[in-house]
Design a protein around this motif. Structure first.
Motif, mmCIF file in Angstrom:
data_model
loop_
_atom_site.group_PDB
_atom_site.id
_atom_site.type_symbol
_atom_site.label_atom_id
_atom_site.label_comp_id
_atom_site.label_asym_id
_atom_site.label_seq_id
_atom_site.Cartn_x
_atom_site.Cartn_y
_atom_site.Cartn_z
ATOM 1 N N HIS A 385 0.817 -1.219 0.000
ATOM 2 C CA HIS A 385 0.000 0.000 0.000
ATOM 3 C C HIS A 385 0.847 1.264 0.000
ATOM 4 O O HIS A 385 0.314 2.361 -0.151
ATOM 5 C CB HIS A 385 -0.939 0.008 1.217
ATOM 6 N N LEU A 386 2.161 1.112 0.202
ATOM 7 C CA LEU A 386 3.073 2.242 0.087
ATOM 8 C C LEU A 386 3.687 2.248 -1.307
ATOM 9 O O LEU A 386 4.137 1.208 -1.804
ATOM 10 C CB LEU A 386 4.184 2.154 1.133
ATOM 11 N N LEU A 387 3.712 3.412 -1.936
ATOM 12 C CA LEU A 387 4.259 3.537 -3.278
ATOM 13 C C LEU A 387 5.785 3.571 -3.227
ATOM 14 O O LEU A 387 6.381 3.884 -2.194
ATOM 15 C CB LEU A 387 3.723 4.808 -3.942
ATOM 16 N N GLN A 388 6.394 3.256 -4.351
ATOM 17 C CA GLN A 388 7.842 3.287 -4.475
ATOM 18 C C GLN A 388 8.283 4.557 -5.198
ATOM 19 O O GLN A 388 7.594 5.031 -6.108
ATOM 20 C CB GLN A 388 8.348 2.072 -5.253
ATOM 21 N N ARG A 389 9.440 5.061 -4.796
ATOM 22 C CA ARG A 389 10.061 6.113 -5.603
ATOM 23 C C ARG A 389 10.625 5.454 -6.856
ATOM 24 O O ARG A 389 11.245 4.395 -6.786
ATOM 25 C CB ARG A 389 11.171 6.798 -4.816
ATOM 26 N N PRO A 390 10.439 6.043 -8.030
ATOM 27 C CA PRO A 390 10.909 5.399 -9.270
ATOM 28 C C PRO A 390 12.390 5.035 -9.228
ATOM 29 O O PRO A 390 12.793 4.015 -9.799
ATOM 30 C CB PRO A 390 10.606 6.448 -10.336
ATOM 31 N N ARG A 391 13.204 5.821 -8.542
ATOM 32 C CA ARG A 391 14.635 5.525 -8.485
ATOM 33 C C ARG A 391 14.918 4.220 -7.739
ATOM 34 O O ARG A 391 15.959 3.600 -7.958
ATOM 35 C CB ARG A 391 15.380 6.673 -7.803
ATOM 36 N N ASN A 392 13.998 3.812 -6.854
ATOM 37 C CA ASN A 392 14.208 2.601 -6.074
ATOM 38 C C ASN A 392 13.779 1.336 -6.812
ATOM 39 O O ASN A 392 13.876 0.239 -6.256
ATOM 40 C CB ASN A 392 13.476 2.700 -4.735
ATOM 41 N N ALA A 393 13.274 1.484 -8.035
ATOM 42 C CA ALA A 393 12.975 0.341 -8.912
ATOM 43 C C ALA A 393 13.604 0.646 -10.271
ATOM 44 O O ALA A 393 12.913 0.935 -11.247
ATOM 45 C CB ALA A 393 11.473 0.119 -9.041
ATOM 46 N N PRO A 394 14.956 0.627 -10.349
ATOM 47 C CA PRO A 394 15.636 1.123 -11.547
ATOM 48 C C PRO A 394 15.272 0.384 -12.822
ATOM 49 O O PRO A 394 15.084 1.018 -13.872
ATOM 50 C CB PRO A 394 17.122 0.958 -11.224
ATOM 51 N N VAL A 395 15.168 -0.946 -12.769
ATOM 52 C CA VAL A 395 14.901 -1.702 -13.995
ATOM 53 C C VAL A 395 13.483 -1.449 -14.479
ATOM 54 O O VAL A 395 13.245 -1.253 -15.672
ATOM 55 C CB VAL A 395 15.149 -3.204 -13.759
ATOM 56 N N ARG A 396 12.519 -1.438 -13.544
ATOM 57 C CA ARG A 396 11.143 -1.146 -13.954
ATOM 58 C C ARG A 396 11.041 0.256 -14.563
ATOM 59 O O ARG A 396 10.395 0.445 -15.600
ATOM 60 C CB ARG A 396 10.204 -1.242 -12.762
ATOM 61 N N THR A 397 11.668 1.234 -13.938
ATOM 62 C CA THR A 397 11.650 2.601 -14.468
ATOM 63 C C THR A 397 12.302 2.651 -15.842
ATOM 64 O O THR A 397 11.801 3.324 -16.755
ATOM 65 C CB THR A 397 12.371 3.550 -13.502
ATOM 66 N N ALA A 398 13.418 1.926 -16.013
ATOM 67 C CA ALA A 398 14.098 1.914 -17.303
ATOM 68 C C ALA A 398 13.247 1.237 -18.373
ATOM 69 O O ALA A 398 13.208 1.684 -19.528
ATOM 70 C CB ALA A 398 15.445 1.202 -17.166
#
Length: 584
Positions: A385-398
Motif C-alpha cells: 500500500h506504500l508507493l515506491q520512488r521510481p529511483r528505487n525500482a531502476p529496472v522497472r523505471t528503465a
C-alpha cells in the motif's frame, strides 16, 4: 352471545399492543428523505462507509480524476450533439449557412455536422469541447497509468485494477477513432478507408470481415450507423461499467500513498471524502470543465467544413491520425515493402499486418500482463500500500522509459511526410532514421535511465551516511582537512532508507536429494535469470548498523575538532576586544 365470544381464541390477544415501527440508523442520523431511502434500500451503511473513506492528499492522484471528469464531459456534450447529428450515409444537397458548401452533394451525417457547427447556437463550441475532452480523456488515462506504473501501485492487491485500466485505455482509443469517423468528412473518411485496408489484410478472413463491417463493398451505407451505435451506446456502456468497477475497487481496497513519516502499509494519511475531499473533487471538476471550455473557445480543432465531404477518389493532403493512433500509423510507414509474401496463390501482407492488426492489441496485452511478470520474478506475494520512488525500482523505471521511447519514435514516424516537406529533407532518409531509432534508442534510454536511478540511490546513501555539505572546513591535529556535514533530520532520513533491500534469487538445485529432477527446475532457471536482470546491480538502503557506524565516526571527528575550533574563536574575540580597549 356477543361477537367476541363467537371466537374464544381472540381473548388470548386482548393484551397485545401494536409494536412501534423501528427507526433505522439512517433515519436517526440523517432523517427526512435520506432516512426514507435508507429504509427501502439499506444504503446508509455503504454510503456512510464511502463518506468516511480517507484519501491521501497528493497532486498525482488527480490524474485519474481528470480522466473521469473528461469522460463525464464527453458524455454530457455527446448527449447534446445526438439531438442534431444524423448518423446516415444517405445523400443530400447542402443548403445551410456555410456558403462555400451550398449545392454540394454530401451524406446526411456530414451535412448534420456542418449544421451543428454553423446553425445551432452553441453547437460549434460543444463540438469542440467534446473533441478536446476526448483527447484529454486519453491523455489523462495514459499519464495516470505512467504514475501507477513507475510508483509500483499495480502490485498486489491491485493487479485486477491495473488490467481494468489497460482495457479502459484500449477502449478509449477505439472510442476516439469511432467518434472522429462519424462526421464523414474527407479526413475521417480517409481514416475509415485505411481501417478497411487494415482489416482486409487479415489472412483468409479479411474480405469477409470487411463485408461484415461495412455491409458490402467499401464504403457501403452501413459503416456510419454502425460506428454511431458503437460510439454512443456499446463502448460508452462498457467504459462506464469498467470505470465503476475501477473506482469501486479503489474504494474497497486501502488507497495507496507515498512513503513518509507516519505512513505505513496499515494506515492511510489524508482527508475523508466528506466534507474535505468531496469539496475539493467537486471544485476540481469545474476547473477541468473550465479549462476544456477555454481550449474549445480559443483553439480550433477538427474543422470538418474545411475538409469537405468524403469522396473515395481523393485523399486529404497531409492527413494524420490523432496522437493516440499515431504509433500504429508510424509502424505501418516503417515496415518495409519486401515483407509482403506471395505463396500458393495467396498474399500475406506482413508489411501491414504487424502494425495494423497486431501492434495495438499487443501493446495493451503486454502492459496488462506486466504486474504478473514482475510478481513471477520477485516471488512477492505480500500486499503493498506504500508507493515506491521510481529511483528505487531502476529496472522497472528503465523498462517504462524504453517503452515510452519506442512509442514516441513510432508516433513521430507517422509524420515523416510532413517533416520531409517542412524541413526540405528526403522522406526515405527520415524513414531510415526512424527505423534505426526504433531499435537503437530504447536500449540506450533503458541503460541511461537505469544508471541515473542507481546514481540517485547512491547519492541517497551518501546523504544518509554523511549528511549534507555545510561549506565549513575543519582541520584534524595531524593536519588533514575535512568538510563538516550537516546531519539530515530523522523524517528526511526515513524517506531515503524506507525501501526494502533486494537481491537476486538464488538458483536451487535442479535435482532433489535422490537425484530426481525437480519439475520446476526450468521455471526456476528462468526466474533466476530475470531476477539477476532486475536486481544484479541493486543499491540497497543504508542499514541501521551502517548508519550507527557513520554517525560514530562523524562524532569522533567533531569531538576532536570542536574544542579546538571553539578555542580559536574565543582567542580571536579576546584579541579583538583587547585591541578595541587599547584604542579607547
Amino acid at each position: 352471545m356477543t361477537a367476541t365470544t363467537d371466537r374464544p381464541a381472540d381473548a388470548l390477544r386482548d393484551g397485545d399492543r401494536t409494536p412501534p415501527t423501528p427507526t433505522s440508523a439512517g433515519v436517526r442520523k440523517i432523517g427526512g428523505l435520506a432516512g426514507w431511502v435508507d429504509e427501502r434500500t439499506g444504503a446508509a451503511k455503504p454510503v456512510g462507509y464511502l463518506m468516511k473513506k480517507v484519501f491521501p492528499d497528493h497532486w498525482s492522484f488527480m490524474l485519474g480524476e481528470i480522466a473521469m471528469y473528461s469522460m463525464i464531459i464527453c458524455l454530457i456534450t455527446g448527449a447534446f450533439l445526438t439531438f442534431w447529428f444524423v448518423p446516415s450515409m444517405g445523400e443530400t444537397i447542402y443548403d445551410g449557412s456555410y456558403v462555400p458548401l451550398r449545392g454540394v452533394r454530401m451524406s446526411e451525417a456530414y451535412a448534420s455536422a456542418v449544421h451543428i457547427s454553423f446553425d445551432i447556437k452553441g453547437g460549434l463550441i460543444i463540438r469542440q469541447i467534446h473533441h478536446w475532452a476526448a483527447l484529454m480523456f486519453v491523455v489523462a488515462i495514459v499519464v495516470h497509468m505512467f504514475r501507477v506504473f513507475f510508483t509500483g501501485a499495480f502490485r498486489k492487491p491491485r493487479e485486477i485494477n491495473w488490467v481494468i485500466g489497460s482495457v479502459l485505455a484500449l477502449l478509449a482509443i477505439i472510442e476516439g477513432f469511432a467518434g472522429y469517423s462519424l462526421p464523414d468528412d474527407l479526413l475521417s473518411g480517409t481514416g475509415i478507408r485505411a481501417m478497411a485496408g487494415f482489416v482486409q489484410t487479415s489472412p483468409v478472413i479479411g474480405t469477409y470481415l470487411v463485408y461484415g463491417i461495412f455491409g458490402g463493398p467499401f464504403p457501403g451505407e452501413m459503416i456510419i450507423p454502425r460506428l454511431y451505435s458503437a460510439h454512443v451506446l456499446l463502448i460508452p456502456a462498457i467504459l462506464v461499467g469498467l470505470f465503476t468497477a475501477h473506482i469501486g475497487l479503489v474504494a474497497l481496497q486501502k488507497h495507496t500513498q507515498f512513503p513518509g513519516p507516519g505512513r505505513t502499509n496499515d494506515n492511510v494519511v489524508g482527508y475523508p471524502v466528506m466534507p474535505v475531499y468531496a469539496a475539493k473533487a467537486g471544485g476540481f471538476f469545474f476547473i477541468v470543465f473550465g479549462v476544456l471550455a477555454l481550449m474549445a473557445a480559443l483553439v480550433q480543432i477538427n474543422p470538418v467544413w474545411a475538409y469537405g465531404p468524403y469522396d473515395p477518389s481523393p485523399v486529404t493532403a497531409g492527413s494524420q491520425p490523432d496522437w493516440y493512433m499515431g504509433f500504429a500509423d508510424g509502424a505501418l510507414r516503417l515496415l518495409p515493402g519486401w515483407l509482403e509474401v506471395n505463396a500458393f496463390g495467396y498474399t500475406l501482407s506482413m508489411n501491414i499486418i504487424p502494425g495494423a492488426l497486431i501492434l495495438l492489441p499487443l501493446v495493451y496485452v503486454v502492459i496488462g500482463a506486466y504486474p504478473f511478470v514482475e510478481r513471477f520474478v520477485t516471488k512477492d506475494e505480500r500486499e503493498h500500500h506504500l508507493l515506491q520512488r521510481p529511483r528505487n525500482a531502476p529496472v522497472r523505471t528503465a523498462i517504462g522509459m524504453a517503452g515510452a521511447t519506442a512509442y514516441t519514435v513510432l508516433m513521430f514516424a507517422s509524420g515523416n511526410d510532413i517533416m520531409a516537406i517542412q524541413l526540405g529533407m528526403s522522406i526515405n532518409d527520415l524513414t531510415w532514421f526512424f527505423r534505426i531509432g526504433f531499435f537503437v534508442l530504447p536500449p540506450i534510454v533503458f541503460w541511461v535511465t537505469k544508471r541515473m536511478c542507481l546514481s540517485l540511490q547512491r547519492r541517497d546513501r551518501e546523504q544518509v551516511l554523511h549528511g549534507r555539505e555545510s561549506g565549513t572546513i575543519i582541520r584534524t591535529p595531524d593536519g588533514r582537512y575535512f568538510e563538516r556535514h550537516e546531519t539530515e533530520l530523522p523524517q528526511d532520513q526515513w524517506l531515503l532508507v524506507q525501501h526494502e533491500p533486494v537481491a537476486p534469487l538464488q538458483l536451487e538445485p535442479e535435482t532433489d536429494e535422490h537425484g530426481v529432477a525437480r519439475p520446476a527446475a526450468r521455471k526456476d532457471r528462468v526466474r533466476a535469470a530475470l531476477s539477476r536482470f532486475y536486481f544484479a546491480d541493486a543499491v540497497n538502503p543504508v542499514t541501521p548498523a551502517e548508519l550507527a557506524a557513520a554517525q560514530h565516526h562523524g562524532h569522533e571527528t567533531e569531538a576532536i575538532e570542536a574544542p579546538r575550533h571553539a578555542r580559536e574563536i574565543e582567542s580571536a574575540e579576546a584579541a579583538e576586544s583587547a585591541e578595541v580597549a587599547g584604542r579607547r
